[in-house]
Design an enzyme around this catalytic site. Structure first.
Site, PDB file in Angstrom:
ATOM      1  N   ASP A 197       1.860  -6.811  -4.132  1.00 24.55           N
ATOM      2  CA  ASP A 197       1.094  -6.862  -2.899  1.00 24.55           C
ATOM      3  C   ASP A 197       1.820  -7.910  -2.054  1.00 24.55           C
ATOM      4  O   ASP A 197       2.154  -8.985  -2.548  1.00 24.55           O
ATOM      5  CB  ASP A 197      -0.333  -7.328  -3.244  1.00 24.55           C
ATOM      6  CG  ASP A 197      -1.261  -7.281  -2.048  1.00 24.55           C
ATOM      7  OD1 ASP A 197      -0.956  -7.930  -1.029  1.00 24.55           O
ATOM      8  OD2 ASP A 197      -2.298  -6.606  -2.137  1.00 24.55           O
ATOM      9  N   SER A 198       2.038  -7.622  -0.780  1.00 27.08           N
ATOM     10  CA  SER A 198       2.874  -8.562  -0.020  1.00 27.08           C
ATOM     11  C   SER A 198       2.191  -9.895   0.214  1.00 27.08           C
ATOM     12  O   SER A 198       2.840 -10.851   0.628  1.00 27.08           O
ATOM     13  CB  SER A 198       3.334  -7.937   1.294  1.00 27.08           C
ATOM     14  OG  SER A 198       2.335  -7.996   2.275  1.00 27.08           O
ATOM     15  N   THR A 202       2.605 -21.884  20.764  1.00 30.43           N
ATOM     16  CA  THR A 202       1.270 -21.620  21.310  1.00 30.43           C
ATOM     17  C   THR A 202       0.386 -20.830  20.336  1.00 30.43           C
ATOM     18  O   THR A 202       0.876 -19.991  19.582  1.00 30.43           O
ATOM     19  CB  THR A 202       1.333 -20.852  22.648  1.00 30.43           C
ATOM     20  OG1 THR A 202      -0.009 -20.623  23.104  1.00 30.43           O
ATOM     21  CG2 THR A 202       2.023 -19.501  22.529  1.00 30.43           C
ATOM     22  N   THR A 229       0.812  -1.215   0.000  1.00 29.92           N
ATOM     23  CA  THR A 229       0.000   0.000   0.000  1.00 29.92           C
ATOM     24  C   THR A 229       0.846   1.267   0.000  1.00 29.92           C
ATOM     25  O   THR A 229       0.497   2.267  -0.630  1.00 29.92           O
ATOM     26  CB  THR A 229      -0.892  -0.007   1.266  1.00 29.92           C
ATOM     27  OG1 THR A 229      -1.736  -1.145   1.178  1.00 29.92           O
ATOM     28  CG2 THR A 229      -1.737   1.237   1.387  1.00 29.92           C
ATOM     29  N   CYS A 250      -1.749 -18.799  21.548  1.00 30.15           N
ATOM     30  CA  CYS A 250      -2.040 -17.549  22.265  1.00 30.15           C
ATOM     31  C   CYS A 250      -1.204 -16.430  21.654  1.00 30.15           C
ATOM     32  O   CYS A 250       0.021 -16.472  21.695  1.00 30.15           O
ATOM     33  CB  CYS A 250      -1.706 -17.686  23.748  1.00 30.15           C
ATOM     34  SG  CYS A 250      -2.774 -18.857  24.574  1.00 30.15           S
ATOM     35  N   THR A 274       2.029  -4.555   4.440  1.00 32.33           N
ATOM     36  CA  THR A 274       1.986  -4.949   5.858  1.00 32.33           C
ATOM     37  C   THR A 274       1.551  -6.411   6.053  1.00 32.33           C
ATOM     38  O   THR A 274       1.867  -7.009   7.073  1.00 32.33           O
ATOM     39  CB  THR A 274       1.015  -4.042   6.642  1.00 32.33           C
ATOM     40  OG1 THR A 274      -0.270  -4.093   6.024  1.00 32.33           O
ATOM     41  CG2 THR A 274       1.503  -2.620   6.701  1.00 32.33           C
ATOM     42  N   ASP A 275       0.837  -6.958   5.060  1.00 35.14           N
ATOM     43  CA  ASP A 275       0.227  -8.276   5.283  1.00 35.14           C
ATOM     44  C   ASP A 275       1.244  -9.359   5.650  1.00 35.14           C
ATOM     45  O   ASP A 275       0.995 -10.173   6.533  1.00 35.14           O
ATOM     46  CB  ASP A 275      -0.576  -8.715   4.050  1.00 35.14           C
ATOM     47  CG  ASP A 275      -1.862  -7.911   3.901  1.00 35.14           C
ATOM     48  OD1 ASP A 275      -2.254  -7.236   4.865  1.00 35.14           O
ATOM     49  OD2 ASP A 275      -2.477  -7.958   2.821  1.00 35.14           O
TER      50      ASP A 275
HETATM   51  N1  ASP Z   1      -2.241  -5.994   0.870  1.00 38.14           N
HETATM   52  C1  ASP Z   1      -1.265  -4.978   1.168  1.00 38.14           C
HETATM   53  C2  ASP Z   1       0.099  -5.644   1.223  1.00 38.14           C
HETATM   54  O1  ASP Z   1       0.411  -6.296   2.175  1.00 38.14           O
HETATM   55  C3  ASP Z   1      -1.606  -4.304   2.447  1.00 38.14           C
HETATM   56  C4  ASP Z   1      -0.589  -3.280   2.898  1.00 38.14           C
HETATM   57  O2  ASP Z   1       0.344  -2.926   2.236  1.00 38.14           O
HETATM   58  O3  ASP Z   1      -0.760  -2.792   3.995  1.00 38.14           O
HETATM   59  O4  ASP Z   1       0.847  -5.515   0.292  1.00 38.14           O
END
Ligand code: ASP
Length: 347
Positions: free
Chosen positions: A61-62, A280, A17, A282, A93-94
């Site tokens: 996209d990750s 775990t 993103t 958790c 972030t994914d």
């Molecule tokens: N789907 C995106 C990714 O991981 C989400 C992001 O970048 O936050 O590439």
């Protein structure tokens, strides 16, 4: 004008993103040209830091990240290791936590900062969190101690005003700007008016030469237990062709059901040379305490390795790394239960 002695940082853009801006013609989100990073993040110009960029030919996209992409990132860092003071990786972030863990294992004796960051909102959106994240990551990657050595010499995630150890951190929130948590290890820095480093928890700069081992073996499975899991399901996972390792996600302090069929399937898998680590389910903190309850005692007796407080993202990439590097089951098991890069607290 950049002085020769200014720190040099290489930003590696992989996608996600963060790299998106609105196309003025189509109004859709498209990746921006990273050569113009100063246009997008003009505040970078206020630093006495030289910033260069390298972008993946096809930013992704990750959720499409694969071990080959981790290798590409690692090799780019390796090629440029002597030329730069630090590295910032812009990443979706994914799966950022998996990449951070994988890179942490691939580099042994890392003596420079490798900081991953990204954003929840694209850079091209006014309220983006990306601009701050990039600036914080670059400043941290360039930070030096009084003796000239880097403050950070490990793989980290920098997100929403916090710096985390990469292999202790996972994505916990798809809505808030603070998307990541590190429940079992303190944050390495808090970014407020000043950046306050938690020096006691930051890895020491190693004296030995850095080496890269980027080979990963993907023949791993994550087997998450739940009440009602059937023999067929467990069997089909454990009997997967060419399977080399399993992250067994157990309940609480490392407990599983004690059915004879279940323990037997695990025992047969171990006899076939499959390495199993007990982690775990958790997510909020704590870990496996082998022998606290009868079931975890039985798992330990079968030869399942205790994962203590390791997180799943770290355990699966550690297995990939160890099986990519080692041939011998005994070596993989011995190293799996040890802390290689501060990813586990062995009790
Ligand atoms: N789907 C995106 C990714 O991981 C989400 C992001 O970048 O936050 O590439």
């Amino acid at each position: 004008m950049i002085e020769a002695s200014n720190p040099k940082i290489l930003i590696i853009y992989t996608g996600g993103t963060i790299g998106m801006i609105q196309d003025p013609l189509t109004q859709t989100l498209v990746p921006f040209n990273f050569e113009s990073i100063y246009d997008q993040v003009p505040r970078l110009l206020f630093y006495d830091i030289e910033v260069n960029t390298f972008a993946f030919e096809n930013p992704i996209d990750s959720s499409d990240m694969q071990p080959e992409d981790w290798q590409q990132i690692a090799e780019k860092i390796h090629e440029n290791y002597n030329e730069y003071d630090g590295f910032v990786i812009l990443h979706g972030t994914d799966t950022m936590a998996y990449t951070a863990s994988a890179l942490s294992f691939m580099f042994e004796n890392l003596s420079k900062p490798v900081i991953l960051t990204g954003s929840q909102l694209p850079l091209g959106i006014p309220r983006t969190d990306g601009r701050n994240n990039i600036i914080n990551a670059v400043e941290i990657a360039a930070a030096k101690r009084q003796d000239g050595s880097p403050v950070i010499s490990e793989v980290c995630i920098c997100f929403e005003n916090k710096l985390y150890r990469g292999n202790r951190t996972y994505k916990n929130n798809a809505e808030n700007f603070n998307a990541f948590v590190s429940p079992n290890y303190p944050i390495l820095a808090n970014i407020g008016v000043n950046i306050k480093y938690n020096y006691d928890c930051i890895a020491k700069v190693p004296q030995e030469k850095m080496t890269l081992c980027a080979k990963m073996d993907s023949n791993m499975a994550i087997l998450k237990l739940y009440p009602g899991i059937t023999r067929n399901i467990v069997q089909s996972i454990l009997e997967t062709k060419e399977l080399h390792g399993v992250v067994l996600e157990t309940y609480g302090a490392g407990n599983s059901n004690k059915s004879a069929w279940f323990l037997e399937l695990l025992s047969e898998a171990i006899a076939r040379g499959i390495v199993i680590i007990n982690v775990t389910q958790c997510k909020g903190g704590g870990g496996v305490k082998e022998g606290k309850y009868e079931s975890s005692f039985l798992l330990g007796k079968l030869g399942i390795i205790s994962g203590y407080d390791i997180i799943t993202e770290s355990a699966v990439t550690k297995l990939m790394y160890l099986w990519g590097r080692e041939k011998d089951v005994g070596r993989v098991k011995a190293l799996l239960g040890k802390s290689l890069r501060g990813e586990i607290t062995v009790e």
